[in-house]
Design an enzyme around this catalytic site. Sequence first.
Site, PDB file in Angstrom:
ATOM      1  N   ASP A 170     -36.532  20.459  25.263  1.00 30.73           N
ATOM      2  CA  ASP A 170     -36.049  19.274  24.553  1.00 30.73           C
ATOM      3  C   ASP A 170     -34.849  18.644  25.263  1.00 30.73           C
ATOM      4  OD1 ASP A 170     -37.261  21.370  22.726  1.00 30.73           O
ATOM      5  OD2 ASP A 170     -37.368  19.620  21.431  1.00 30.73           O
ATOM      6  N   ASP A 199     -40.936  18.313  25.293  1.00 28.57           N
ATOM      7  CA  ASP A 199     -40.036  17.200  24.973  1.00 28.57           C
ATOM      8  C   ASP A 199     -39.149  16.897  26.175  1.00 28.57           C
ATOM      9  OD1 ASP A 199     -41.248  16.908  22.566  1.00 28.57           O
ATOM     10  OD2 ASP A 199     -39.516  17.441  21.339  1.00 28.57           O
ATOM     11  N   TYR A 202     -37.841  11.755  26.045  1.00 31.73           N
ATOM     12  CA  TYR A 202     -37.515  11.036  24.807  1.00 31.73           C
ATOM     13  C   TYR A 202     -37.570   9.523  24.989  1.00 31.73           C
ATOM     14  CZ  TYR A 202     -36.369  15.409  22.513  1.00 31.73           C
ATOM     15  OH  TYR A 202     -36.458  16.662  21.964  1.00 31.73           O
ATOM     16  N   ASN A 236     -44.088  17.051  21.174  1.00 30.90           N
ATOM     17  CA  ASN A 236     -44.472  15.860  20.403  1.00 30.90           C
ATOM     18  C   ASN A 236     -43.967  14.571  21.046  1.00 30.90           C
ATOM     19  OD1 ASN A 236     -42.038  17.275  19.428  1.00 30.90           O
ATOM     20  ND2 ASN A 236     -41.769  15.451  18.145  1.00 30.90           N
ATOM     21  N   HIS A 321     -44.539  24.482  22.170  1.00 32.40           N
ATOM     22  CA  HIS A 321     -43.425  23.615  21.761  1.00 32.40           C
ATOM     23  C   HIS A 321     -42.894  23.939  20.360  1.00 32.40           C
ATOM     24  CE1 HIS A 321     -40.677  20.358  21.875  1.00 32.40           C
ATOM     25  NE2 HIS A 321     -41.187  19.809  20.789  1.00 32.40           N
ATOM     26  N   HIS A 331     -37.998  21.049  11.046  1.00 37.06           N
ATOM     27  CA  HIS A 331     -39.348  21.421  11.494  1.00 37.06           C
ATOM     28  C   HIS A 331     -39.767  22.763  10.894  1.00 37.06           C
ATOM     29  CE1 HIS A 331     -38.983  18.055  14.119  1.00 37.06           C
ATOM     30  NE2 HIS A 331     -38.052  18.596  14.840  1.00 37.06           N
ATOM     31  N   HIS A 358     -38.497  22.296  20.260  1.00 42.36           N
ATOM     32  CA  HIS A 358     -38.683  21.473  19.070  1.00 42.36           C
ATOM     33  C   HIS A 358     -37.483  21.434  18.136  1.00 42.36           C
ATOM     34  CE1 HIS A 358     -41.174  18.877  16.805  1.00 42.36           C
ATOM     35  NE2 HIS A 358     -41.518  19.708  15.851  1.00 42.36           N
ATOM     36  N   VAL A 359     -37.001  22.590  17.723  1.00 44.20           N
ATOM     37  CA  VAL A 359     -35.813  22.641  16.867  1.00 44.20           C
ATOM     38  C   VAL A 359     -34.596  22.604  17.788  1.00 44.20           C
ATOM     39  CG1 VAL A 359     -34.536  24.009  15.181  1.00 44.20           C
ATOM     40  CG2 VAL A 359     -37.046  23.959  15.136  1.00 44.20           C
ATOM     41  N   HIS A 360     -33.688  21.655  17.550  1.00 44.92           N
ATOM     42  CA  HIS A 360     -32.604  21.420  18.501  1.00 44.92           C
ATOM     43  C   HIS A 360     -31.444  22.372  18.268  1.00 44.92           C
ATOM     44  CE1 HIS A 360     -34.483  17.191  18.786  1.00 44.92           C
ATOM     45  NE2 HIS A 360     -35.175  18.096  19.415  1.00 44.92           N
TER      46      HIS A 360
HETATM   47 FE   FE2 Z   1     -40.196  18.338  19.538  1.00 43.93          FE
END
Ligand code: FE2
Length: 469
Positions: A170, A199, A202, A236, A321, A331, A358-360
């Site tokens: 990410d 990711d 962006y 995503n 991801h 998420h 995915h989870v930041h």
């Molecule tokens: Fe993501």
Amino acid sequence: MGGMIRYPNSCLGSLLVLGLVLNVAVVSNAGKSTTFVRKVEKAVDMPLDSDVFRLPPGHNAPQQVHITQGDHVGKGVIVSWVTPISPGSSSVVYWTENSKHKYKAKGIVTKYKYYNYTSGYIHHCTIKNLEYNTKYNYKVGTGKYARTFWFVTPPEVGPDVPYTFGVIGDLGQTFDSNKTLTHYEMNPTKGKTLLFVGDLSYADNYPFHDNVRWDTWGRFVERSAAYQPWILTAGNHELDYVPEINETEPFKPYTHRYHVPYKASESTAPLWYSIKRASAYIIVLSSYSAYGKYTPQYEWLQNELPKVNRSETPWLIVLVHSPWYNSYNYHYMEGETMRVMYESWLVQYKVDVVFAGHVHAYERSERVSNIAYNITNGLCKPVKDLSAPVYITIGDGGNSEGLAANMTEPQPSYSAYREASFGHATFDIKNRTHAHYSWHRNQDGYAVQADSMWFHNRYWRPDDDSSDH
Ligand SMILES: [Fe+2]
Ligand SMILES: *[C@@H]1O[C@H](CO)[C@@H](O)[C@H](O)[C@H]1NC(C)=O
Ligand SMILES: *[C@@H]1O[C@H](CO)[C@@H](O)[C@H](O)[C@H]1NC(C)=O
Ligand SMILES: *[C@@H]1O[C@H](CO)[C@@H](O)[C@H](O)[C@H]1NC(C)=O
Ligand SMILES: *[C@@H]1O[C@H](CO)[C@@H](O)[C@H](O)[C@H]1NC(C)=O
Ligand SMILES: *[C@@H]1O[C@H](CO)[C@@H](O)[C@H](O)[C@H]1NC(C)=O
Ligand SMILES: *[C@@H]1O[C@H](CO)[C@@H](O)[C@H](O)[C@H]1NC(C)=O
Ligand SMILES: *[C@@H]1O[C@H](CO)[C@@H](O)[C@H](O)[C@H]1NC(C)=O
């Protein structure tokens, strides 16, 4: 965004002073949650005129150069780059340090349109039959604006070959993204290949998914990705699916720009595939492609896992991801349906570690599984399982959406360590039984490990490694 977030059920564990940063460790159950006493600033994208986005000098000079593994065993490299104005040559010239002979491989060129954006000429050239453990120089472009880079091939696949992977997810293109990449580059545990858990740019956060931001991202990461392979997973933010503007081909920018050696592992799509590299077998999965029974990805994974020979590649690593174990309020349970489909296989085949993004934020799990449930037996809780992988969420690369600081409370027992800070990790394989894993937060010095663990290989040393930090 505010300052520190306090959790009502937490009890204050210990106070650690790390450089200038005050860190409060919060202990609940067996796991550890930490939260920084410092202002959480919004991650801001670097402006278009930033140094990291600078165009290489010269008319039609190759830009956004990046490499990835180009075959199943590490003797191949895919070199990709973009020429902005005209196609030019898709060939790569390459040579070893001390050989006089230069080799040439022929590539392909492609381009795509996205709404009102037209890409440059995107080149992909696969170099094959390289020597193992060898430094190669390579040149893309022609004439006086050609550019030269280098890479080092991995050692021959084998059980006791030390090798070091970096892990980032990410990433995006903010000032924090740049810090994460810089910390990875400066980490004294030198990563030789980067495992990227999805990711990327962006660009889709911009109006009409402004694909100019795919180009800036490509120029930003070139300083690493041109010199060491980035093993890519789709997230995503790679979907770029916007029917409102007639963009209905999922993953269009991503699959045009990033090629992976999926055919070498008999996959039928670039979104799931595998490679062997040194002593590791790496399986890349797609959270955003069909994974139910009978689907191509399901059939592929079912056939793939039995092929892994732990006498040849002791370390079995999965990249995906969307995390399957995640105790943040972001998420939450998005990875659950995929977990239900595949977790029992990962336990059966004794996967060592699953990296997700995915989870930041950052999180490391205990070795747990949740595969006993059969609707009537009530056994629907994660339980300690020494055949299970450790799940690591490392979606903390620094993208513009900021940190995920809100955690479920109390910390569930499956969660060993969690912290909402940007950072990266390294997975340093020593031999067939031991690998040293460490996570580094951006606020610390380059060598500081915020979380670490000695992994014991699940095939060669399947004992309890949870307390062997
Ligand atoms: Fe993501
Ligand atoms: C694409 O369309 C948007 C919205 O109309 C506009 O702001 C942008 O400048 C256009 N870009 C190009 C390359 O035409
Ligand atoms: C990004 O990081 C590099 C290396 O630390 C530095 O030279 C550069 O100035 C940074 N750029 C921005 C825009 O932060
Ligand atoms: C999408 O395509 C349809 C049919 O070609 C067209 O009528 C419509 O204007 C397009 N929409 C946009 C936003 O371009
Ligand atoms: C597994 O790998 C080892 C070491 O390379 C080799 O000796 C053995 O034949 C392989 N087993 C199978 C079933 O291929
Ligand atoms: C579910 O598990 C229980 C306990 O192990 C077992 O007795 C029962 O037969 C199982 N039911 C089904 C439908 O498999
Ligand atoms: C954290 O998330 C929970 C669940 O979504 C929500 O109820 C709570 O208000 C959030 N807390 C903060 C501080 O944002
Ligand atoms: C494997 O590496 C670990 C950690 O460096 C070391 O303690 C162990 O002795 C090594 N095993 C062998 C067989 O060399």
